[in-house]
Design a protein around this motif. Sequence first.
Motif, mmCIF file in Angstrom:
data_model
loop_
_atom_site.group_PDB
_atom_site.id
_atom_site.type_symbol
_atom_site.label_atom_id
_atom_site.label_comp_id
_atom_site.label_asym_id
_atom_site.label_seq_id
_atom_site.Cartn_x
_atom_site.Cartn_y
_atom_site.Cartn_z
ATOM 1 N N MET A 1 0.839 -1.178 0.000
ATOM 2 C CA MET A 1 0.000 0.000 0.000
ATOM 3 C C MET A 1 0.886 1.243 0.000
ATOM 4 S SD MET A 1 -2.865 1.184 2.735
ATOM 5 C CE MET A 1 -3.628 -0.377 2.557
ATOM 6 N N ASN A 2 0.426 2.232 -0.659
ATOM 7 C CA ASN A 2 1.175 3.474 -0.749
ATOM 8 C C ASN A 2 1.151 4.218 0.591
ATOM 9 O OD1 ASN A 2 2.284 5.900 -1.478
ATOM 10 N ND2 ASN A 2 0.865 6.293 -3.147
ATOM 11 N N GLU A 3 2.322 4.526 1.121
ATOM 12 C CA GLU A 3 2.419 5.199 2.420
ATOM 13 C C GLU A 3 1.810 6.587 2.365
ATOM 14 O OE1 GLU A 3 5.153 3.752 1.020
ATOM 15 O OE2 GLU A 3 5.348 2.007 2.307
ATOM 16 N N LEU A 4 1.963 7.250 1.216
ATOM 17 C CA LEU A 4 1.410 8.592 1.083
ATOM 18 C C LEU A 4 -0.120 8.561 1.184
ATOM 19 C CD1 LEU A 4 1.959 11.544 0.627
ATOM 20 C CD2 LEU A 4 1.932 11.122 -1.830
ATOM 21 N N LYS A 5 -0.736 7.548 0.611
ATOM 22 C CA LYS A 5 -2.190 7.419 0.706
ATOM 23 C C LYS A 5 -2.613 7.202 2.153
ATOM 24 C CE LYS A 5 -6.201 4.863 -0.831
ATOM 25 N NZ LYS A 5 -6.732 3.766 -1.598
ATOM 26 N N LYS A 6 -1.869 6.346 2.866
ATOM 27 C CA LYS A 6 -2.177 6.105 4.280
ATOM 28 C C LYS A 6 -2.087 7.406 5.064
ATOM 29 C CE LYS A 6 -1.266 1.480 5.836
ATOM 30 N NZ LYS A 6 -0.403 0.559 6.496
ATOM 31 N N TYR A 7 -1.009 8.145 4.820
ATOM 32 C CA TYR A 7 -0.816 9.417 5.522
ATOM 33 C C TYR A 7 -1.972 10.373 5.249
ATOM 34 C CZ TYR A 7 0.794 14.117 6.428
ATOM 35 O OH TYR A 7 0.869 15.411 6.853
ATOM 36 N N LYS A 8 -2.362 10.499 3.988
ATOM 37 C CA LYS A 8 -3.426 11.437 3.632
ATOM 38 C C LYS A 8 -4.753 11.056 4.275
ATOM 39 C CE LYS A 8 -1.525 13.062 -0.728
ATOM 40 N NZ LYS A 8 -1.701 13.121 -2.192
ATOM 41 N N VAL A 9 -5.072 9.770 4.266
ATOM 42 C CA VAL A 9 -6.336 9.314 4.851
ATOM 43 C C VAL A 9 -6.326 9.542 6.365
ATOM 44 C CG1 VAL A 9 -7.789 7.291 5.292
ATOM 45 C CG2 VAL A 9 -6.838 7.677 3.012
ATOM 46 N N ILE A 10 -5.237 9.178 7.025
ATOM 47 C CA ILE A 10 -5.142 9.373 8.483
ATOM 48 C C ILE A 10 -5.206 10.850 8.834
ATOM 49 C CG2 ILE A 10 -3.610 9.105 10.494
ATOM 50 C CD1 ILE A 10 -5.086 6.544 9.616
ATOM 51 N N LYS A 11 -4.587 11.682 8.021
ATOM 52 C CA LYS A 11 -4.637 13.125 8.258
ATOM 53 C C LYS A 11 -6.079 13.629 8.152
ATOM 54 C CE LYS A 11 -2.582 17.440 6.867
ATOM 55 N NZ LYS A 11 -2.791 18.307 5.748
ATOM 56 N N LEU A 12 -6.822 13.169 7.155
ATOM 57 C CA LEU A 12 -8.221 13.572 6.996
ATOM 58 C C LEU A 12 -9.074 13.097 8.171
ATOM 59 C CD1 LEU A 12 -8.747 12.980 3.189
ATOM 60 C CD2 LEU A 12 -8.589 15.180 4.374
ATOM 61 N N VAL A 13 -8.830 11.896 8.653
ATOM 62 C CA VAL A 13 -9.564 11.387 9.821
ATOM 63 C C VAL A 13 -9.241 12.250 11.037
ATOM 64 C CG1 VAL A 13 -9.851 9.445 11.397
ATOM 65 C CG2 VAL A 13 -9.702 9.029 8.939
ATOM 66 N N SER A 14 -7.975 12.597 11.187
ATOM 67 C CA SER A 14 -7.548 13.421 12.314
ATOM 68 C C SER A 14 -8.221 14.797 12.295
ATOM 69 C CB SER A 14 -6.028 13.590 12.274
ATOM 70 O OG SER A 14 -5.600 14.451 13.278
ATOM 71 N N GLU A 15 -8.450 15.315 11.101
ATOM 72 C CA GLU A 15 -9.087 16.626 10.944
ATOM 73 C C GLU A 15 -10.611 16.534 10.927
ATOM 74 O OE1 GLU A 15 -7.382 17.833 7.241
ATOM 75 O OE2 GLU A 15 -5.474 18.404 8.170
ATOM 76 N N ASP A 16 -11.160 15.353 11.196
ATOM 77 C CA ASP A 16 -12.608 15.096 11.187
ATOM 78 C C ASP A 16 -13.241 15.384 9.826
ATOM 79 O OD1 ASP A 16 -12.769 14.192 13.798
ATOM 80 O OD2 ASP A 16 -13.006 16.219 14.599
ATOM 81 N N ARG A 17 -12.466 15.181 8.769
ATOM 82 C CA ARG A 17 -12.989 15.353 7.417
ATOM 83 C C ARG A 17 -13.310 14.004 6.782
ATOM 84 N NH1 ARG A 17 -8.698 18.865 4.549
ATOM 85 N NH2 ARG A 17 -10.128 18.569 2.807
ATOM 86 N N LYS A 18 -12.987 12.929 7.491
ATOM 87 C CA LYS A 18 -13.283 11.570 7.029
ATOM 88 C C LYS A 18 -13.520 10.722 8.268
ATOM 89 C CE LYS A 18 -10.978 10.217 3.548
ATOM 90 N NZ LYS A 18 -11.397 9.749 2.243
ATOM 91 N N SER A 19 -14.429 9.770 8.163
ATOM 92 C CA SER A 19 -14.731 8.914 9.315
ATOM 93 C C SER A 19 -13.724 7.761 9.399
ATOM 94 C CB SER A 19 -16.146 8.348 9.204
ATOM 95 O OG SER A 19 -16.209 7.393 8.172
ATOM 96 N N LYS A 20 -13.602 7.233 10.603
ATOM 97 C CA LYS A 20 -12.737 6.068 10.800
ATOM 98 C C LYS A 20 -13.263 4.878 10.004
ATOM 99 C CE LYS A 20 -11.136 7.207 15.442
ATOM 100 N NZ LYS A 20 -11.118 6.769 16.841
ATOM 101 N N LYS A 21 -14.577 4.754 9.960
ATOM 102 C CA LYS A 21 -15.173 3.645 9.224
ATOM 103 C C LYS A 21 -14.818 3.730 7.737
ATOM 104 C CE LYS A 21 -19.501 1.189 8.631
ATOM 105 N NZ LYS A 21 -20.909 1.112 8.995
ATOM 106 N N ARG A 22 -14.885 4.913 7.177
ATOM 107 C CA ARG A 22 -14.531 5.093 5.762
ATOM 108 C C ARG A 22 -13.040 4.803 5.551
ATOM 109 N NH1 ARG A 22 -15.990 3.960 1.091
ATOM 110 N NH2 ARG A 22 -14.764 5.068 -0.426
#
Length: 57
Positions: A1-22
């Motif tokens: 898996m691409n580390e950059l994608k993981k970072y971006k998704v986790i960052k969005l979750v941290s900012e409450d712009r994406k849910s943990k479930k998503r």
Amino acid sequence: MNELKKYKVIKLVSEDRKSKKRATVELNLTIRHINRLLNAYHKEGKKHLAIEIEINR
């Protein structure tokens, strides 16, 4: 898996712009692992998250 994608998704979750479930669907990880990545992100930021990703390979 691409580390950059993981970072971006986790960052969005941290900012409450994406849910943990998503995030679990997008990254194909468990909610527990998402929580671990979030904790690492909050403690050390991008640097620690990259190390966490490398260890889990």
